[in-house]
Design a protein around this motif. Structure first.
Motif, PDB file in Angstrom:
ATOM      1  N   ALA A  15       0.832  -1.203   0.000  1.00 24.43           N
ATOM      2  CA  ALA A  15       0.000   0.000   0.000  1.00 24.43           C
ATOM      3  C   ALA A  15       0.869   1.257   0.000  1.00 24.43           C
ATOM      4  O   ALA A  15       0.568   2.246  -0.692  1.00 24.43           O
ATOM      5  N   GLU A  16       1.953   1.232   0.768  1.00 25.60           N
ATOM      6  CA  GLU A  16       2.885   2.365   0.785  1.00 25.60           C
ATOM      7  C   GLU A  16       3.495   2.584  -0.601  1.00 25.60           C
ATOM      8  O   GLU A  16       3.654   3.723  -1.045  1.00 25.60           O
ATOM      9  N   ALA A  17       3.816   1.486  -1.274  1.00 23.98           N
ATOM     10  CA  ALA A  17       4.388   1.598  -2.620  1.00 23.98           C
ATOM     11  C   ALA A  17       3.393   2.231  -3.587  1.00 23.98           C
ATOM     12  O   ALA A  17       3.768   3.048  -4.435  1.00 23.98           O
ATOM     13  N   LEU A  18       2.135   1.876  -3.444  1.00 26.82           N
ATOM     14  CA  LEU A  18       1.109   2.466  -4.309  1.00 26.82           C
ATOM     15  C   LEU A  18       0.935   3.951  -4.027  1.00 26.82           C
ATOM     16  O   LEU A  18       0.811   4.760  -4.961  1.00 26.82           O
ATOM     17  N   ARG A  19       0.932   4.294  -2.753  1.00 26.64           N
ATOM     18  CA  ARG A  19       0.775   5.713  -2.399  1.00 26.64           C
ATOM     19  C   ARG A  19       1.961   6.547  -2.865  1.00 26.64           C
ATOM     20  O   ARG A  19       1.848   7.760  -3.053  1.00 26.64           O
ATOM     21  N   ALA A  20       3.098   5.886  -3.071  1.00 25.48           N
ATOM     22  CA  ALA A  20       4.326   6.606  -3.447  1.00 25.48           C
ATOM     23  C   ALA A  20       4.547   6.670  -4.957  1.00 25.48           C
ATOM     24  O   ALA A  20       5.577   7.190  -5.397  1.00 25.48           O
ATOM     25  N   ILE A  21       3.611   6.165  -5.754  1.00 22.26           N
ATOM     26  CA  ILE A  21       3.772   6.260  -7.211  1.00 22.26           C
ATOM     27  C   ILE A  21       3.888   7.740  -7.581  1.00 22.26           C
ATOM     28  O   ILE A  21       3.002   8.533  -7.276  1.00 22.26           O
ATOM     29  N   PRO A  22       4.970   8.134  -8.222  1.00 22.64           N
ATOM     30  CA  PRO A  22       5.174   9.564  -8.503  1.00 22.64           C
ATOM     31  C   PRO A  22       4.374  10.035  -9.716  1.00 22.64           C
ATOM     32  O   PRO A  22       4.465   9.452 -10.798  1.00 22.64           O
ATOM     33  N   TYR A  23       3.580  11.079  -9.511  1.00 18.92           N
ATOM     34  CA  TYR A  23       2.865  11.680 -10.649  1.00 18.92           C
ATOM     35  C   TYR A  23       3.803  12.630 -11.392  1.00 18.92           C
ATOM     36  O   TYR A  23       4.607  13.340 -10.793  1.00 18.92           O
ATOM     37  N   SER A  24       3.680  12.632 -12.698  1.00 13.97           N
ATOM     38  CA  SER A  24       4.332  13.642 -13.529  1.00 13.97           C
ATOM     39  C   SER A  24       3.431  13.885 -14.723  1.00 13.97           C
ATOM     40  O   SER A  24       2.468  13.140 -14.971  1.00 13.97           O
ATOM     41  N   HIS A  25       3.742  14.912 -15.507  1.00  7.22           N
ATOM     42  CA  HIS A  25       2.942  15.204 -16.697  1.00  7.22           C
ATOM     43  C   HIS A  25       3.115  14.128 -17.768  1.00  7.22           C
ATOM     44  O   HIS A  25       2.408  14.156 -18.785  1.00  7.22           O
ATOM     45  N   GLU A  26       4.026  13.183 -17.528  1.00  7.26           N
ATOM     46  CA  GLU A  26       4.161  12.063 -18.442  1.00  7.26           C
ATOM     47  C   GLU A  26       2.871  11.254 -18.507  1.00  7.26           C
ATOM     48  O   GLU A  26       2.555  10.654 -19.544  1.00  7.26           O
ATOM     49  N   TYR A  27       2.096  11.230 -17.412  1.00  4.91           N
ATOM     50  CA  TYR A  27       0.806  10.544 -17.440  1.00  4.91           C
ATOM     51  C   TYR A  27      -0.136  11.219 -18.422  1.00  4.91           C
ATOM     52  O   TYR A  27      -0.836  10.553 -19.198  1.00  4.91           O
ATOM     53  N   ASP A  28      -0.159  12.552 -18.407  1.00  5.16           N
ATOM     54  CA  ASP A  28      -1.005  13.294 -19.348  1.00  5.16           C
ATOM     55  C   ASP A  28      -0.577  12.994 -20.783  1.00  5.16           C
ATOM     56  O   ASP A  28      -1.420  12.806 -21.668  1.00  5.16           O
ATOM     57  N   ARG A  29       0.721  12.947 -21.008  1.00  3.69           N
ATOM     58  CA  ARG A  29       1.241  12.670 -22.349  1.00  3.69           C
ATOM     59  C   ARG A  29       0.896  11.256 -22.787  1.00  3.69           C
ATOM     60  O   ARG A  29       0.552  11.021 -23.956  1.00  3.69           O
ATOM     61  N   ALA A  30       0.988  10.299 -21.865  1.00  3.86           N
ATOM     62  CA  ALA A  30       0.682   8.911 -22.204  1.00  3.86           C
ATOM     63  C   ALA A  30      -0.781   8.757 -22.606  1.00  3.86           C
ATOM     64  O   ALA A  30      -1.103   8.120 -23.619  1.00  3.86           O
ATOM     65  N   VAL A  31      -1.669   9.349 -21.830  1.00  2.36           N
ATOM     66  CA  VAL A  31      -3.097   9.272 -22.154  1.00  2.36           C
ATOM     67  C   VAL A  31      -3.370   9.936 -23.492  1.00  2.36           C
ATOM     68  O   VAL A  31      -4.113   9.409 -24.332  1.00  2.36           O
ATOM     69  N   GLU A  32      -2.759  11.082 -23.737  1.00  2.00           N
ATOM     70  CA  GLU A  32      -2.966  11.788 -24.995  1.00  2.00           C
ATOM     71  C   GLU A  32      -2.446  10.984 -26.184  1.00  2.00           C
ATOM     72  O   GLU A  32      -3.078  10.956 -27.250  1.00  2.00           O
ATOM     73  N   LEU A  33      -1.306  10.313 -26.024  1.00  2.00           N
ATOM     74  CA  LEU A  33      -0.783   9.477 -27.110  1.00  2.00           C
ATOM     75  C   LEU A  33      -1.746   8.338 -27.444  1.00  2.00           C
ATOM     76  O   LEU A  33      -1.972   8.026 -28.620  1.00  2.00           O
ATOM     77  N   ILE A  34      -2.316   7.722 -26.425  1.00  2.00           N
ATOM     78  CA  ILE A  34      -3.271   6.634 -26.653  1.00  2.00           C
ATOM     79  C   ILE A  34      -4.520   7.162 -27.344  1.00  2.00           C
ATOM     80  O   ILE A  34      -5.022   6.563 -28.303  1.00  2.00           O
ATOM     81  N   LEU A  35      -5.019   8.296 -26.885  1.00  2.00           N
ATOM     82  CA  LEU A  35      -6.208   8.889 -27.511  1.00  2.00           C
ATOM     83  C   LEU A  35      -5.928   9.254 -28.969  1.00  2.00           C
ATOM     84  O   LEU A  35      -6.748   8.967 -29.855  1.00  2.00           O
ATOM     85  N   GLU A  36      -4.790   9.869 -29.225  1.00  2.00           N
ATOM     86  CA  GLU A  36      -4.457  10.313 -30.575  1.00  2.00           C
ATOM     87  C   GLU A  36      -4.287   9.137 -31.525  1.00  2.00           C
ATOM     88  O   GLU A  36      -4.860   9.123 -32.624  1.00  2.00           O
ATOM     89  N   HIS A  37      -3.513   8.142 -31.116  1.00  2.00           N
ATOM     90  CA  HIS A  37      -3.167   7.082 -32.059  1.00  2.00           C
ATOM     91  C   HIS A  37      -4.243   6.008 -32.180  1.00  2.00           C
ATOM     92  O   HIS A  37      -4.446   5.459 -33.271  1.00  2.00           O
ATOM     93  N   VAL A  38      -4.952   5.729 -31.107  1.00  2.00           N
ATOM     94  CA  VAL A  38      -5.987   4.693 -31.173  1.00  2.00           C
ATOM     95  C   VAL A  38      -7.338   5.285 -31.568  1.00  2.00           C
ATOM     96  O   VAL A  38      -7.986   4.793 -32.492  1.00  2.00           O
ATOM     97  N   HIS A  39      -7.752   6.349 -30.900  1.00  2.00           N
ATOM     98  CA  HIS A  39      -9.117   6.839 -31.073  1.00  2.00           C
ATOM     99  C   HIS A  39      -9.270   7.890 -32.172  1.00  2.00           C
ATOM    100  O   HIS A  39     -10.371   8.114 -32.646  1.00  2.00           O
ATOM    101  N   ARG A  40      -8.189   8.528 -32.567  1.00  2.00           N
ATOM    102  CA  ARG A  40      -8.295   9.503 -33.655  1.00  2.00           C
ATOM    103  C   ARG A  40      -7.708   8.975 -34.958  1.00  2.00           C
ATOM    104  O   ARG A  40      -8.254   9.230 -36.027  1.00  2.00           O
TER     105      ARG A  40
END
Length: 202
Positions: A15-40
């Motif tokens: 649980a501590e390891a999950l709480r410590a997952i570091p957020y960065s804007h790379e998550y936003d970029r990853a989601v956008e890449l999936i949306l762009e390449h798969v859904h568009r």
């Protein structure tokens, strides 16, 4: 330590390891890449990893597919024997390696770039400065928490974190595309979940 004490200890460490997952804007970029390449663009998500990470990659692919984002899992070794032909130019790849130095995954990157130099690649990695992080476009770091395995070797904590990172991507893409219970029912006819999704869609 009793089994009960061990259980609580393991759960707390993971649980501590999950709480410590570091957020960065790379998550936003990853989601956008999936949306762009798969859904568009009409491509698909291709996941890959070796060993336990490969099993997580397969789970992520099937979860994406059942929630409206076409995805396939490509075994890095099989890719060297012709299966790399499944990759198309509008696809996006999600590569998983705790160390970031997995030989077969790095070879998959090399072989893919030889065919489609511009295909975007996302990685889930435990070590920030690794060969894989340097080879891809977007890196999602696990935080590198130690394994709960008493040897510190068996993928345990790391695979738990990888699975949750996959869930983060799945849920955010579902929300972005407005995926509904009716959409789910069309893709999941069988079993309890199929029946429940059809009921909720009515």
């Amino acid at each position: 330590m009793t089994i009960e004490e061990s259980m609580h200890h393991i759960v707390e460490r993971e649980a501590e390891a999950l709480r410590a997952i570091p957020y960065s804007h790379e998550y936003d970029r990853a989601v956008e890449l999936i949306l762009e390449h798969v859904h568009r663009r009409g491509g698909k998500l291709i996941t890959a990893g070796m060993g336990k990470a490969g099993q997580i990659a397969m789970n992520i692919a099937t979860t994406f597919s059942s929630t409206g984002t076409p995805a396939v899992n490509l075994h890095p070794s099989d890719a060297q024997h012709g299966d790399i032909g499944v990759i198309q130019p509008d696809d996006v790849m999600l590569l998983i390696s705790n160390s970031g130095h997995t030989r077969e995954v790095l070879k998959l990157v090399e072989l893919t770039r030889d065919i489609y130099p511009d295909i975007p690649m996302i990685s889930i990695v435990g070590i920030p400065d690794s060969e894989l992080t340097r080879a891809v476009d977007v890196t999602l770091l696990t935080g590198g928490a130690p394994e709960v395995c008493p040897l510190g070797l068996t993928p345990t904590t790391s695979t738990t974190v990888m699975m949750v990172i996959g869930d983060i991507l799945v849920v955010n893409v579902m929300e972005a595309i407005g995926f509904t219970a009716n959409d789910y029912a069309k893709r999941h006819y069988g079993g309890y979940l199929g029946e429940k999704s059809r009921t909720e869609a009515e």
